[in-house]
Scaffold this motif. Structure first.
Motif, PDB file in Angstrom:
ATOM      1  N   HIS A 146      10.150   2.937  11.440  1.00  0.00           N
ATOM      2  CA  HIS A 146       9.232   4.089  11.749  1.00  0.00           C
ATOM      3  C   HIS A 146       7.814   3.832  12.211  1.00  0.00           C
ATOM      4  O   HIS A 146       7.433   2.857  11.958  1.00  0.00           O
ATOM      5  N   ARG A 147       7.397   4.672  13.049  1.00  0.00           N
ATOM      6  CA  ARG A 147       5.935   4.296  13.452  1.00  0.00           C
ATOM      7  C   ARG A 147       5.140   4.506  12.371  1.00  0.00           C
ATOM      8  O   ARG A 147       3.861   3.827  12.431  1.00  0.00           O
ATOM      9  N   LEU A 148       5.298   5.519  11.500  1.00  0.00           N
ATOM     10  CA  LEU A 148       4.380   5.846  10.600  1.00  0.00           C
ATOM     11  C   LEU A 148       5.333   6.115   9.136  1.00  0.00           C
ATOM     12  O   LEU A 148       6.422   7.167   9.364  1.00  0.00           O
ATOM     13  N   GLU A 149       4.868   5.915   8.075  1.00  0.00           N
ATOM     14  CA  GLU A 149       5.449   6.388   6.782  1.00  0.00           C
ATOM     15  C   GLU A 149       4.367   6.509   5.741  1.00  0.00           C
ATOM     16  O   GLU A 149       3.420   5.779   5.652  1.00  0.00           O
ATOM     17  N   MET A 150       4.442   7.796   5.081  1.00  0.00           N
ATOM     18  CA  MET A 150       3.651   8.028   3.878  1.00  0.00           C
ATOM     19  C   MET A 150       4.353   8.212   2.994  1.00  0.00           C
ATOM     20  O   MET A 150       5.416   9.148   2.770  1.00  0.00           O
ATOM     21  N   ARG A 151       4.073   7.201   1.858  1.00  0.00           N
ATOM     22  CA  ARG A 151       5.203   6.910   0.698  1.00  0.00           C
ATOM     23  C   ARG A 151       4.503   7.463  -0.596  1.00  0.00           C
ATOM     24  O   ARG A 151       3.510   6.800  -0.820  1.00  0.00           O
ATOM     25  N   ASN A 152       5.003   8.188  -1.102  1.00  0.00           N
ATOM     26  CA  ASN A 152       4.846   8.746  -2.451  1.00  0.00           C
ATOM     27  C   ASN A 152       3.199   9.300  -2.798  1.00  0.00           C
ATOM     28  O   ASN A 152       2.464   8.695  -3.622  1.00  0.00           O
ATOM     29  N   MET A 153       2.780   9.912  -1.718  1.00  0.00           N
ATOM     30  CA  MET A 153       1.303  10.066  -1.529  1.00  0.00           C
ATOM     31  C   MET A 153       0.939  11.193  -2.647  1.00  0.00           C
ATOM     32  O   MET A 153       1.621  12.252  -2.802  1.00  0.00           O
TER      33      MET A 153
END
Length: 509
Positions: free
Chosen positions: A3-10
């Motif tokens: 992916h270009r961007l991932e936000m994980r478990n924010m």
């Protein structure tokens, strides 16, 4: 493919309150991702962490396969993340080109190269098919043009990921269509777009995927091709929404008559220019228009907050033109103000005191200059229950409530005043879909009881859903008044953009 961007478990906590709870999203190249949710669902907090305005309590951001963290927006911008805020950040005395290149100006020997800036901006505008006049001052541009400046600014800074925060809130329907085409074109050129909005029809038109937040958690992430607006709304509120009851046709005698109202300094273009309208018993008159076209001045003239230079205001035949706000309220006008903080509440007052405002002289609640709060508390507690107003207690300061919860308290107060005329200005601004549904039903119930409502809203869907007649304002004048049966988004859009009423009706005949 990564992916270009991932936000994980924010996760973001403020003391004991959790604004974001283990939120995961992903974004691919050339994709439009809509993030939707009710007021307070956590959308803004999540984007503030992505843009470096907030630091997460836990979680990680993966950009192009690498873990990153941003201490501020400049670091996010340097890594290709740009944000177009709901409230534009422009220098109005600067030209379009100057606003776009500011902070990254082309220079030679330390001097600003104006021609080079104009050429660079024009080339960028042509590349992404975003029309602007580079030499025009930003202050002379329309709201839609100002938004295009902001988009070009983040493109000029090299953004590959663009966050758009409620981008259609102040646009006409024609401008909305243009923006959605721009968003789609940017995605087709390889840009990745995050769209923060509550307008589900627009989501369905332009987004590839939708992530829904509720109470700081993800309740669903779906492709738009596999869902619809009703299903998204259900994910947002946790239940199925009810359809509005049919309007009864009970329009009666004239209740409010505003005639030839003019506000403005001599020698200058008036803010209100000979505005005339009527509201009848059992009628909702909706007032549509792009924000800043005289709606605020009209409200202030009718409620007594502004003196008029010419014209008159009558309620049930009584001339109120020279009367103050209190006298007009006693005569039968209640008012949900467009700015809840400026006109609707005092931030340091308690929830209880805010609920009592406007009724403090009612004999039921006051005696010999003393307020009898105990007799009022039962009603306030009922409002809190019915409108699901989140507050720690009746003694909590109004300024500590979220904007949406304060709005619900003010709406409940003004509806409970039982005045024959209600001026409802942006009554659902900042509230969630569930509360919006309840407020709409309450307005229709008031109207069906024989009272009159002057509804001012920047949401065309709200105007069309509730109004019996619709007046459109443009540059301080009434551009046209239509029956609900002949009003469509297209006809209203023509009038909102300054077209004539016969042109608007001819386009759909």
């Amino acid at each position: 493919m990564a992916h270009r961007l991932e936000m994980r478990n924010m996760t973001k906590r403020y003391g004991e309150f959790t604004a974001n709870d283990n939120i995961c999203i992903s974004l691919d190249q050339g994709e439009v991702l809509a993030i939707v949710g009710e007021n307070g669902a956590g959308k803004t907090t999540l984007m503030r962490m992505l843009y470096g305005l907030e630091q997460p309590s836990s979680g990680e951001i993966i950009l192009n396969g690498k873990k990153v963290s941003f201490s501020g927006p400049q670091e996010a911008i340097s890594r290709g993340i740009g944000m177009v805020h709901q409230h534009f950040m422009l220098f109005y005395d600067f030209t379009v080109a100057e606003n776009i290149v500011i902070g990254h100006e082309p220079k030679k020997y330390g001097f600003f190269r104006r021609k080079a800036a104009d050429e660079a901006v024009q080339k960028l505008a042509e590349q992404f098919k975003i029309g602007v006049n580079t030499a025009k001052k930003a202050g002379d541009c329309s709201i839609g043009e100002q938004q295009r400046i902001e988009i070009l600014k983040v493109l000029y800074q090299g953004a590959d990921i663009i966050i758009l925060d409620e981008p259609t809130a102040v646009l006409t329907p024609f401008e909305v269509d243009g923006l959605l085409k721009t968003i789609r074109f940017l995605a087709d050129q390889g840009k990745s777009i995050i769209l923060i909005t509550h307008k589900l029809r627009e989501v369905m038109k332009v987004a590839d995927r939708v992530t829904v937040l509720r109470n700081g958690k993800v309740t669903g992430s779906v492709h738009t091709s596999e869902t619809n607006a009703d299903k998204l709304a259900q994910l947002m509120v946790g239940r199925q929404l009810q359809k509005l009851n049919e309007r009864d046709s009970i329009s009666g005698d004239i209740l409010l008559e505003a005639k030839g109202i003019t506000i403005g300094q001599k020698g200058e273009k008036p803010e209100l220019d000979r505005v005339s309208l009527t509201v009848r018993h059992g009628e909702i008159l909706g007032v549509a228009g792009v924000s800043g076209n005289g709606q605020s001045q009209l409200i202030q003239a009718i409620t007594g907050l502004r003196a008029v230079q010419e014209g008159s205001v009558r309620l049930k035949g009584q001339d109120l033109t020279e009367e103050n706000v209190l006298a007009r309220r006693k005569a039968g006008i209640s008012h949900i103000p467009e700015d809840r903080y400026l006109w609707g509440a005092a931030k340091d007052a308690t929830v209880e005191e805010t609920a009592l405002m406007g009724s403090q002289r009612n004999p039921k609640y006051s005696e010999k200059s003393f307020i009898r709060k105990a007799s009022f508390r039962t009603r306030v507690k009922d409002w809190i229950s019915r409108f699901e107003i989140k507050t720690s207690s009746l003694q909590e300061k109004a300024g500590n409530l979220s904007g949406g919860n304060l709005q619900k308290l003010i709406v409940a107060r003004e509806l409970d005043f039982h005045a024959p005329l209600l001026i409802a200005a942006e009554p659902t601004r900042g509230v969630d879909i569930g509360a919006m549904e309840y407020i709409h039903e309450a307005l229709l119930e008031k109207r069906n009881s024989g009272d009159g409502i002057l509804l001012i809203s920047s949401e065309l869907s709200e105007i069309l859903a509730l109004s019996d007649k619709i007046a459109v304002m443009y540059e301080g004048r009434i551009a046209g008044i239509l029956d609900r049966s002949e009003a469509t988004e297209e006809t209203l859009s023509v009038l909102m953009a300054g077209g004539k009423q016969h042109d608007a009706t001819a386009k759909t005949s």
